[in-house]
Design an enzyme around this catalytic site. Structure first.
Site, PDB file in Angstrom:
ATOM      1  N   ASN A  16      63.029  17.413  17.077  1.00 53.38           N
ATOM      2  CA  ASN A  16      64.161  16.887  16.297  1.00 53.38           C
ATOM      3  C   ASN A  16      64.266  15.383  16.461  1.00 53.38           C
ATOM      4  O   ASN A  16      64.597  14.662  15.511  1.00 53.38           O
ATOM      5  CB  ASN A  16      65.467  17.565  16.715  1.00 53.38           C
ATOM      6  CG  ASN A  16      65.645  18.906  16.037  1.00 53.38           C
ATOM      7  OD1 ASN A  16      65.940  18.971  14.851  1.00 53.38           O
ATOM      8  ND2 ASN A  16      65.421  19.978  16.778  1.00 53.38           N
ATOM      9  N   ARG A  94      71.805  19.877  29.385  1.00 50.09           N
ATOM     10  CA  ARG A  94      72.842  19.686  30.409  1.00 50.09           C
ATOM     11  C   ARG A  94      74.198  19.835  29.750  1.00 50.09           C
ATOM     12  O   ARG A  94      74.383  19.382  28.609  1.00 50.09           O
ATOM     13  CB  ARG A  94      72.786  18.281  31.036  1.00 50.09           C
ATOM     14  CG  ARG A  94      71.511  17.947  31.741  1.00 50.09           C
ATOM     15  CD  ARG A  94      71.211  18.838  32.912  1.00 50.09           C
ATOM     16  NE  ARG A  94      72.143  18.703  34.021  1.00 50.09           N
ATOM     17  CZ  ARG A  94      72.111  19.489  35.090  1.00 50.09           C
ATOM     18  NH1 ARG A  94      71.235  20.468  35.176  1.00 50.09           N
ATOM     19  NH2 ARG A  94      72.963  19.319  36.077  1.00 50.09           N
ATOM     20  N   HIS A 112      72.107  23.219  16.811  1.00 51.37           N
ATOM     21  CA  HIS A 112      71.911  24.535  17.436  1.00 51.37           C
ATOM     22  C   HIS A 112      71.211  25.433  16.420  1.00 51.37           C
ATOM     23  O   HIS A 112      71.591  25.454  15.248  1.00 51.37           O
ATOM     24  CB  HIS A 112      73.262  25.134  17.843  1.00 51.37           C
ATOM     25  CG  HIS A 112      73.125  26.453  18.529  1.00 51.37           C
ATOM     26  ND1 HIS A 112      72.718  26.576  19.841  1.00 51.37           N
ATOM     27  CD2 HIS A 112      73.306  27.721  18.072  1.00 51.37           C
ATOM     28  CE1 HIS A 112      72.662  27.853  20.169  1.00 51.37           C
ATOM     29  NE2 HIS A 112      73.020  28.573  19.114  1.00 51.37           N
ATOM     30  N   ASP A 148      78.293  24.791  22.112  1.00 44.61           N
ATOM     31  CA  ASP A 148      77.924  25.224  20.763  1.00 44.61           C
ATOM     32  C   ASP A 148      79.147  25.567  19.907  1.00 44.61           C
ATOM     33  O   ASP A 148      79.132  26.493  19.099  1.00 44.61           O
ATOM     34  CB  ASP A 148      76.933  26.408  20.807  1.00 44.61           C
ATOM     35  CG  ASP A 148      75.644  26.036  21.523  1.00 44.61           C
ATOM     36  OD1 ASP A 148      75.235  24.864  21.443  1.00 44.61           O
ATOM     37  OD2 ASP A 148      75.059  26.911  22.183  1.00 44.61           O
ATOM     38  N   GLU A 177      66.044  22.553  10.821  1.00 40.94           N
ATOM     39  CA  GLU A 177      66.664  21.575  11.737  1.00 40.94           C
ATOM     40  C   GLU A 177      66.193  20.167  11.409  1.00 40.94           C
ATOM     41  O   GLU A 177      66.983  19.221  11.358  1.00 40.94           O
ATOM     42  CB  GLU A 177      66.306  21.914  13.190  1.00 40.94           C
ATOM     43  CG  GLU A 177      66.839  23.239  13.664  1.00 40.94           C
ATOM     44  CD  GLU A 177      66.501  23.491  15.131  1.00 40.94           C
ATOM     45  OE1 GLU A 177      66.675  22.589  15.952  1.00 40.94           O
ATOM     46  OE2 GLU A 177      66.048  24.611  15.452  1.00 40.94           O
TER      47      GLU A 177
HETATM   48  C1  GRF Z   1      66.002  23.014  18.951  1.00 34.68           C
HETATM   49  O1  GRF Z   1      65.794  24.298  18.486  1.00 34.68           O
HETATM   50  C2  GRF Z   1      67.468  22.679  18.949  1.00 34.68           C
HETATM   51  O2  GRF Z   1      68.166  23.296  17.926  1.00 34.68           O
HETATM   52  C3  GRF Z   1      67.927  23.229  20.288  1.00 34.68           C
HETATM   53  O3  GRF Z   1      66.864  22.955  21.158  1.00 34.68           O
HETATM   54  C4  GRF Z   1      65.660  22.861  20.429  1.00 34.68           C
HETATM   55  C5  GRF Z   1      65.069  21.521  20.726  1.00 34.68           C
HETATM   56  O4  GRF Z   1      63.800  21.379  20.145  1.00 34.68           O
HETATM   57  N1  GRF Z   1      69.194  22.661  20.652  1.00 34.68           N
HETATM   58  P1  GRF Z   1      63.132  19.960  20.069  1.00 34.68           P
HETATM   59  O5  GRF Z   1      63.078  19.412  21.503  1.00 34.68           O
HETATM   60  O6  GRF Z   1      63.949  19.096  19.177  1.00 34.68           O
HETATM   61  O7  GRF Z   1      61.755  20.209  19.528  1.00 34.68           O
END
Ligand code: GRF
Length: 217
Positions: A16, A94, A112, A148, A177
């Site tokens: 992400n 965390r 999430h 969340d 995402e």
């Molecule tokens: C993602 O699925 C995000 O939604 C969740 O943790 C994962 C992180 O993936 N909170 P990345 O490190 O961004 O590849």
């Protein structure tokens, strides 16, 4: 409007983060990534950030033990050093104290991989498969002290198929995402989100009338 200075907080691979970095480099994007901060010394995402030419910082939580407030003070210093005004949590593993969350209220987003409020917490894809939902997806929301939870900025949905596994569903949701996080950050940086009675009202958003029906028969 000057570009907002964003910190991305990671603990892992940072896909992400990569999507956010790429989006902020497009002409006219209203925010820039000032720093990527990890609480895990060898998080793979750190190397990816450096390769992309982004400043990185490590604030290792281990030496602070259970003292979250002292960890957060160190984190806050790293953010202040880079003049950060917005935070994106991207796989940051965390939990924060209410004090830190309140300090960043309305300025800290999380993503999430479920359609919240369904399936918060650990193993959201396993939860979705066990529940037998036909649609799942991802949610970008403001961070509040409860995990969340918090006002929802944007969601994207995918179909769940009968033969999905956690991995296949996770991969399909991850693609969503990567689409929605940059869009949600844009809305925040452009100051187009108002929180009214715990819900986000988005300035200039248009109504969508397509329907995703699952299963297709
Ligand atoms: C993602 O699925 C995000 O939604 C969740 O943790 C994962 C992180 O993936 N909170 P990345 O490190 O961004 O590849």
């Amino acid at each position: 409007m000057t570009r907002k200075r964003v910190a991305i907080l990671i603990s892992g691979r940072g896909s992400n983060m990569v999507a956010l970095i790429a989006a902020t480099r497009a002409a006219g994007y209203p925010a820039e990534i000032a720093v990527v901060v990890s609480n895990v010394v060898d998080a793979p995402g750190l190397a990816r950030a450096r390769e992309a030419g982004i400043a990185t910082a490590v604030v290792d939580h281990v030496p602070y033990g259970r003292d979250r407030a002292v960890f957060e003070a160190a984190l806050q210093r790293a953010l202040d050093e880079r003049g950060v005004t917005l935070i994106c949590l991207a796989g940051f593993m965390r939990l924060f104290t209410a004090t830190f969350v309140e300090r960043w209220q309305g300025r800290m987003l999380n993503i999430h991989p479920s359609l919240l409020p369904s399936f918060p917490g650990l193993d959201p894809h396993g939860q979705a498969l066990r529940a037998g939902v036909k649609l799942s997806g991802a949610t970008v929301h403001f961070v509040v002290p409860e995990t969340d939870a918090g006002p929802i900025v944007m969601q994207g949905a995918v179909a769940v198929s009968d033969d999905d596994t956690r991995d296949t569903l996770a991969a399909r949701v991850l693609a969503v995402e990567h689409r929605i996080y940059p869009l949600a950050l844009r809305l925040l940086a452009e100051e187009r989100i108002r929180v009214v009675d715990g819900r986000c009202v988005i300035e200039g958003a248009s109504v969508v009338d397509d329907v995703l029906v699952v299963p297709k028969i």
